[in-house]
Design an enzyme around this catalytic site. Sequence first.
Site, mmCIF file in Angstrom:
data_model
loop_
_atom_site.group_PDB
_atom_site.id
_atom_site.type_symbol
_atom_site.label_atom_id
_atom_site.label_comp_id
_atom_site.label_asym_id
_atom_site.label_seq_id
_atom_site.Cartn_x
_atom_site.Cartn_y
_atom_site.Cartn_z
ATOM 1 N N LYS A 62 0.697 -1.057 0.066
ATOM 2 C CA LYS A 62 -0.108 -0.010 -0.020
ATOM 3 C C LYS A 62 0.979 1.130 0.117
ATOM 4 O O LYS A 62 2.081 0.992 0.303
ATOM 5 C CB LYS A 62 -1.091 -0.224 1.107
ATOM 6 C CG LYS A 62 -0.074 -0.073 2.643
ATOM 7 C CD LYS A 62 -1.194 -0.375 3.800
ATOM 8 C CE LYS A 62 -0.110 -0.446 5.152
ATOM 9 N NZ LYS A 62 -1.308 -0.628 6.224
ATOM 10 N N ARG A 94 -11.177 0.366 14.275
ATOM 11 C CA ARG A 94 -10.967 0.837 12.887
ATOM 12 C C ARG A 94 -11.912 0.474 11.708
ATOM 13 O O ARG A 94 -12.741 0.962 11.223
ATOM 14 C CB ARG A 94 -9.387 0.841 12.419
ATOM 15 C CG ARG A 94 -8.990 1.529 11.580
ATOM 16 C CD ARG A 94 -7.543 1.520 11.240
ATOM 17 N NE ARG A 94 -7.149 0.412 10.621
ATOM 18 C CZ ARG A 94 -5.938 0.325 10.107
ATOM 19 N NH1 ARG A 94 -4.886 0.949 10.396
ATOM 20 N NH2 ARG A 94 -5.424 -1.075 9.635
ATOM 21 N N HIS A 122 -6.574 -7.112 12.931
ATOM 22 C CA HIS A 122 -5.280 -6.261 13.021
ATOM 23 C C HIS A 122 -5.318 -5.829 14.519
ATOM 24 O O HIS A 122 -6.180 -5.423 15.094
ATOM 25 C CB HIS A 122 -5.457 -5.058 11.995
ATOM 26 C CG HIS A 122 -4.208 -4.410 11.700
ATOM 27 N ND1 HIS A 122 -3.241 -5.066 11.084
ATOM 28 C CD2 HIS A 122 -4.140 -3.020 11.533
ATOM 29 C CE1 HIS A 122 -2.089 -4.094 11.158
ATOM 30 N NE2 HIS A 122 -2.601 -2.889 11.023
ATOM 31 N N ARG A 140 0.875 -10.588 6.649
ATOM 32 C CA ARG A 140 0.801 -9.479 6.232
ATOM 33 C C ARG A 140 1.814 -8.579 6.403
ATOM 34 O O ARG A 140 1.401 -7.453 6.928
ATOM 35 C CB ARG A 140 -0.741 -8.972 6.390
ATOM 36 C CG ARG A 140 -1.701 -9.623 6.222
ATOM 37 C CD ARG A 140 -3.110 -8.906 6.418
ATOM 38 N NE ARG A 140 -3.165 -8.096 7.487
ATOM 39 C CZ ARG A 140 -3.568 -8.536 8.763
ATOM 40 N NH1 ARG A 140 -4.158 -9.749 8.797
ATOM 41 N NH2 ARG A 140 -3.841 -7.723 10.000
ATOM 42 N N TYR A 183 15.062 31.024 5.902
ATOM 43 C CA TYR A 183 13.890 31.679 6.371
ATOM 44 C C TYR A 183 13.806 31.978 7.628
ATOM 45 O O TYR A 183 14.208 31.043 8.578
ATOM 46 C CB TYR A 183 12.526 30.918 6.046
ATOM 47 C CG TYR A 183 12.378 30.873 4.500
ATOM 48 C CD1 TYR A 183 12.184 32.141 3.437
ATOM 49 C CD2 TYR A 183 12.276 29.750 3.739
ATOM 50 C CE1 TYR A 183 11.977 31.907 2.424
ATOM 51 C CE2 TYR A 183 12.036 29.540 2.406
ATOM 52 C CZ TYR A 183 12.021 30.734 1.625
ATOM 53 O OH TYR A 183 11.626 30.456 0.289
ATOM 54 N N CYS A 239 13.533 24.215 3.796
ATOM 55 C CA CYS A 239 12.746 24.957 2.811
ATOM 56 C C CYS A 239 11.801 23.882 2.069
ATOM 57 O O CYS A 239 11.999 22.805 2.099
ATOM 58 C CB CYS A 239 13.470 25.726 1.703
ATOM 59 S SG CYS A 239 14.663 27.002 2.602
ATOM 60 N N ASP A 250 12.157 23.015 -1.195
ATOM 61 C CA ASP A 250 12.607 22.310 -2.281
ATOM 62 C C ASP A 250 14.194 22.075 -1.904
ATOM 63 O O ASP A 250 15.099 21.742 -2.744
ATOM 64 C CB ASP A 250 12.762 23.129 -3.527
ATOM 65 C CG ASP A 250 11.466 23.420 -4.019
ATOM 66 O OD1 ASP A 250 10.499 22.634 -4.115
ATOM 67 O OD2 ASP A 250 11.065 24.867 -3.639
HETATM 68 C C1 PLP Z 1 -0.373 -1.729 6.821
HETATM 69 C C2 PLP Z 1 -1.116 -2.976 7.217
HETATM 70 C C3 PLP Z 1 -0.273 -4.131 7.470
HETATM 71 C C4 PLP Z 1 1.252 -3.880 7.357
HETATM 72 O O1 PLP Z 1 1.739 -3.437 8.674
HETATM 73 P P1 PLP Z 1 3.321 -3.330 9.020
HETATM 74 O O2 PLP Z 1 3.409 -2.724 10.450
HETATM 75 O O3 PLP Z 1 3.764 -2.595 8.217
HETATM 76 O O4 PLP Z 1 3.853 -4.856 8.631
HETATM 77 C C5 PLP Z 1 -1.321 -5.486 7.963
HETATM 78 N N1 PLP Z 1 -2.288 -5.285 7.932
HETATM 79 C C6 PLP Z 1 -3.108 -4.423 7.835
HETATM 80 C C7 PLP Z 1 -4.619 -4.579 7.962
HETATM 81 C C8 PLP Z 1 -2.472 -3.106 7.524
HETATM 82 O O5 PLP Z 1 -3.447 -1.962 7.388
#
Ligand code: PLP
Length: 392
Positions: free
Chosen positions: A46, A144, A173, A225, A269, A316, A318
Amino acid sequence: MSVTDAESDTLRGRLLWAEIDLDALAFNIKALKIQASPATLAAVVKANGYGHGSAEVAHAALAAGADCLAVISVDEGEQLRRAGVQAPILVMGHTPVNDAQRIVGLRLTPTVNGRELPLALAALAEAAGVVQPVHLKVDTGLSRYGRPAQEVVALAEALRAIPFLVVEGIYTHFASADETDKTFMQEQYRVFTAAADQLPWISVRHVSNTATLLDCPEMSGDMVRPGLGIYGLYPSAEVKRDLGLRPVLSLKGRLARLAFVSPGDSVSYGRTWRASRPSVIGLAMCGYADGLPRLLSNRGSVLVKGERAPIVGRVCMDMCMLDVTDIEGVAEGDEVVIIGSQGESCITAGDLAEICGTISYEILCGIAERVPRAYFRNGEVVKVGTLTSPLV
Ligand SMILES: *Cc1c(COP(=O)(O)O)cnc(C)c1O
């Protein structure tokens, strides 16, 4: 690893670029896959592969043994399909029912949260003569996405009866997997397992982000994951670090100019930094629009000739300015390392994050699209992506 003229014409003369080490990525995938064994591995790509470039990361991760990919949105999934990715892609965010046609057409696997989307998917799948896989998410305490355990069990049973649809996976999660105290995580795991145990016909159970995979590999289930870990970073200072993960991304540039200032002269700045001695100020073409947080003003440093050069004055949009007075032999064109190693020294995304009061994830995702990405394999540039010659 550094870019020489022989290695890449495209990077020659550039003043800012990111290097993506695909060998390090492959190493990390293999190490995490062994850690998860026998579970399969979904590489989380992602947010443009945590800033590394999702298509390149996806292809390299699959070649190294990842079994499938995970993204947040249908748009991100579509980008991977357009880049020629054939592997299954799990969409972990919310998919509106309007996107049902794209899900089926792109062969994505959405997370469903109610009946409306799966019913639309099933009708489209029937017309297309395919079976549409979906995953269910149990909200076990992150509050969530997903639904409470008992609602998921009821939803799963209802979806089970729909032809041309298969509930392939169930997942959750964790809220604090990267902390030493695993009490809440164990409770989330218990709630998840109790729900999943009522649905033994669902073939893929998965809970593990990187932190879970590192600290509690016994929770790996059928699939893991990991995101951050595949990019070679550790989610926090509290997780185990015994896999030897290798950082994949470096952010580098070259000194564009040296300026000589006198005591009392100010830099940048707001004139927040003033020279207390005759000083040499190096200019780096990297600013907050490139992803260098403005919070690093007068606080961060970069590497030049293997030594730390403090960022002086405000960052800054850039550019930023560096105090290179103490760096012997410094010259325009010298390599500047903002993230990565040079000589014996190293600055990690985590180091920058700590100064800014954030996490390495945010630093990586913040590296702007306009920064060219140079992909390396065996120490050689294999591909460069820029805004004017985009990847994909
Ligand atoms: C982003 C995400 C992950 C990966 O998490 P990490 O901490 O980067 O390993 C796994 N599961 C879900 C649902 C996520 O949104």
